[in-house]
Design a protein around this motif. Structure first.
Motif, PDB file in Angstrom:
ATOM      1  N   UNK A 148      -5.318   9.898   2.074  1.00 52.66           N
ATOM      2  CA  UNK A 148      -5.092   9.721   3.511  1.00 52.66           C
ATOM      3  C   UNK A 148      -5.531  10.921   4.334  1.00 52.66           C
ATOM      4  N   UNK A 149      -5.686  12.076   3.696  1.00 52.15           N
ATOM      5  CA  UNK A 149      -6.018  13.301   4.402  1.00 52.15           C
ATOM      6  C   UNK A 149      -7.453  13.684   4.055  1.00 52.15           C
ATOM      7  N   UNK A 150      -8.196  14.116   5.059  1.00 53.23           N
ATOM      8  CA  UNK A 150      -9.607  14.431   4.850  1.00 53.23           C
ATOM      9  C   UNK A 150      -9.768  15.898   4.445  1.00 53.23           C
ATOM     10  N   UNK A 151      -9.371  16.178   3.212  1.00 49.75           N
ATOM     11  CA  UNK A 151      -9.511  17.512   2.637  1.00 49.75           C
ATOM     12  C   UNK A 151      -9.854  17.356   1.157  1.00 49.75           C
ATOM     13  N   UNK A 152     -10.436  18.390   0.581  1.00 45.11           N
ATOM     14  CA  UNK A 152     -10.700  18.361  -0.854  1.00 45.11           C
ATOM     15  C   UNK A 152      -9.380  18.486  -1.605  1.00 45.11           C
ATOM     16  N   UNK A 153      -9.394  18.106  -2.873  1.00 49.21           N
ATOM     17  CA  UNK A 153      -8.182  18.173  -3.691  1.00 49.21           C
ATOM     18  C   UNK A 153      -7.655  19.606  -3.781  1.00 49.21           C
ATOM     19  N   UNK A 154      -8.539  20.564  -3.976  1.00 47.97           N
ATOM     20  CA  UNK A 154      -8.074  21.951  -4.088  1.00 47.97           C
ATOM     21  C   UNK A 154      -7.543  22.455  -2.749  1.00 47.97           C
ATOM     22  N   UNK A 155      -8.174  22.067  -1.655  1.00 42.33           N
ATOM     23  CA  UNK A 155      -7.701  22.503  -0.341  1.00 42.33           C
ATOM     24  C   UNK A 155      -6.325  21.926  -0.035  1.00 42.33           C
ATOM     25  N   UNK A 156      -6.118  20.667  -0.375  1.00 40.32           N
ATOM     26  CA  UNK A 156      -4.818  20.053  -0.100  1.00 40.32           C
ATOM     27  C   UNK A 156      -3.741  20.663  -0.977  1.00 40.32           C
ATOM     28  N   UNK A 157      -4.069  21.038  -2.192  1.00 40.08           N
ATOM     29  CA  UNK A 157      -3.088  21.681  -3.070  1.00 40.08           C
ATOM     30  C   UNK A 157      -2.665  23.034  -2.507  1.00 40.08           C
ATOM     31  N   UNK A 158      -3.621  23.834  -2.057  1.00 41.28           N
ATOM     32  CA  UNK A 158      -3.300  25.139  -1.459  1.00 41.28           C
ATOM     33  C   UNK A 158      -2.488  24.967  -0.179  1.00 41.28           C
ATOM     34  N   UNK A 159      -2.897  24.017   0.640  1.00 40.42           N
ATOM     35  CA  UNK A 159      -2.194  23.754   1.889  1.00 40.42           C
ATOM     36  C   UNK A 159      -0.764  23.289   1.601  1.00 40.42           C
ATOM     37  N   UNK A 160      -0.622  22.399   0.641  1.00 39.70           N
ATOM     38  CA  UNK A 160       0.701  21.901   0.276  1.00 39.70           C
ATOM     39  C   UNK A 160       1.581  23.049  -0.213  1.00 39.70           C
ATOM     40  N   UNK A 161       1.010  23.966  -0.990  1.00 36.60           N
ATOM     41  CA  UNK A 161       1.769  25.123  -1.481  1.00 36.60           C
ATOM     42  C   UNK A 161       2.273  25.982  -0.316  1.00 36.60           C
ATOM     43  N   UNK A 162       1.432  26.164   0.713  1.00 30.52           N
ATOM     44  CA  UNK A 162       1.861  26.938   1.891  1.00 30.52           C
ATOM     45  C   UNK A 162       3.013  26.242   2.613  1.00 30.52           C
ATOM     46  N   UNK A 163       2.909  24.914   2.746  1.00 30.02           N
ATOM     47  CA  UNK A 163       3.980  24.157   3.399  1.00 30.02           C
ATOM     48  C   UNK A 163       5.268  24.227   2.579  1.00 30.02           C
ATOM     49  N   UNK A 164       5.145  24.205   1.260  1.00 26.61           N
ATOM     50  CA  UNK A 164       6.319  24.302   0.386  1.00 26.61           C
ATOM     51  C   UNK A 164       6.966  25.686   0.512  1.00 26.61           C
ATOM     52  N   UNK A 165       6.147  26.739   0.596  1.00 26.38           N
ATOM     53  CA  UNK A 165       6.676  28.093   0.772  1.00 26.38           C
ATOM     54  C   UNK A 165       7.487  28.207   2.056  1.00 26.38           C
ATOM     55  N   UNK A 166       7.095  27.480   3.074  1.00 24.76           N
ATOM     56  CA  UNK A 166       7.827  27.484   4.353  1.00 24.76           C
ATOM     57  C   UNK A 166       9.047  26.565   4.315  1.00 24.76           C
ATOM     58  N   UNK A 167       9.211  25.824   3.227  1.00 23.85           N
ATOM     59  CA  UNK A 167      10.360  24.937   3.109  1.00 23.85           C
ATOM     60  C   UNK A 167      10.207  23.620   3.858  1.00 23.85           C
ATOM     61  N   UNK A 168       8.970  23.219   4.128  1.00 31.98           N
ATOM     62  CA  UNK A 168       8.725  21.998   4.891  1.00 31.98           C
ATOM     63  C   UNK A 168       8.522  20.773   3.996  1.00 31.98           C
ATOM     64  N   UNK A 169       8.111  20.998   2.740  1.00 33.03           N
ATOM     65  CA  UNK A 169       7.856  19.909   1.800  1.00 33.03           C
ATOM     66  C   UNK A 169       8.349  20.307   0.411  1.00 33.03           C
ATOM     67  N   UNK A 170       8.569  19.302  -0.409  1.00 38.82           N
ATOM     68  CA  UNK A 170       8.906  19.526  -1.824  1.00 38.82           C
ATOM     69  C   UNK A 170       8.066  18.581  -2.675  1.00 38.82           C
ATOM     70  N   UNK A 171       7.830  19.020  -3.894  1.00 40.39           N
ATOM     71  CA  UNK A 171       7.069  18.215  -4.860  1.00 40.39           C
ATOM     72  C   UNK A 171       7.969  17.990  -6.063  1.00 40.39           C
ATOM     73  N   UNK A 172       8.065  16.724  -6.487  1.00 43.74           N
ATOM     74  CA  UNK A 172       8.887  16.385  -7.657  1.00 43.74           C
ATOM     75  C   UNK A 172       8.022  15.653  -8.661  1.00 43.74           C
ATOM     76  N   UNK A 173       8.148  15.995  -9.949  1.00 46.55           N
ATOM     77  CA  UNK A 173       7.352  15.292 -10.967  1.00 46.55           C
ATOM     78  C   UNK A 173       7.813  13.839 -11.102  1.00 46.55           C
ATOM     79  N   UNK A 174       6.896  12.997 -11.504  1.00 44.57           N
ATOM     80  CA  UNK A 174       7.207  11.590 -11.764  1.00 44.57           C
ATOM     81  C   UNK A 174       7.568  11.441 -13.236  1.00 44.57           C
TER      82      UNK A 174
END
Length: 155
Positions: free
Chosen positions: A65-91
């Motif tokens: 859904x987001x127009x970014x490369x896989x590596x870019x979205x992973x780095x971006x997601x990590x920054x958002x997680x560091x700020x406490x805005x998102x969490x990732x849970x394993x399936x």
């Protein structure tokens, strides 16, 4: 005189495209500045947050859904997680997969950022057009995207 449309020069067509790109650049720049000033978010970070449903989504679905490369979205997601805005849970059923969700703070920031985005779009773009012009532009953009134009909502 026949009902044929007048011929439009290539130069005019390119000029219209250039003007469209300039407007896009101006509006996006205004959105970028205000998201950064008010919420410490980049446009890409906002795009990620706004594309995470309230009940979460698989990381691989978010990447579609987001127009970014896989590596870019992973780095971006990590920054958002560091700020406490998102969490990732394993399936449990897929060791390689993960579900991503907004935290309460992420929902709070997102609500405020959506208001900011709406204000900027209204001020720099939509507020400069009449309802008729917005409806016409909606039809044109939808056609350019290759989709059938849904009926524009009532103003």
């Amino acid at each position: 005189m026949s009902g044929a449309e007048p011929v439009v020069s290539r130069g005019f067509k390119v000029g219209v495209w250039r003007s469209y790109m300039e407007v896009h650049h101006e509006v996006l720049g205004a959105i970028e500045r205000e998201l950064a000033q008010r919420h410490r978010l980049s446009v890409s970070e906002f795009d990620v947050l706004v594309n995470i449903p309230l009940d979460g989504t698989r990381l691989k679905d978010l990447k579609q859904r987001v127009v970014l490369t896989q590596s870019a979205i992973s780095r971006l997601f990590d920054r958002l997680a560091e700020r406490g805005l998102v969490v990732r849970s394993p399936l449990a059923e897929d060791q390689r997969g993960a579900v991503v969700k907004l935290t309460e703070e992420g929902r709070k920031v997102l609500r405020a950022a959506v208001r900011t985005n709406t204000e900027v779009v209204e001020r720099t773009f939509a507020g400069k057009l009449s309802t008729e012009e917005l409806r016409a532009l909606h039809g044109i953009v939808t056609r350019l995207k290759g989709a059938e134009a849904p009926e524009a909502p009532d103003a």
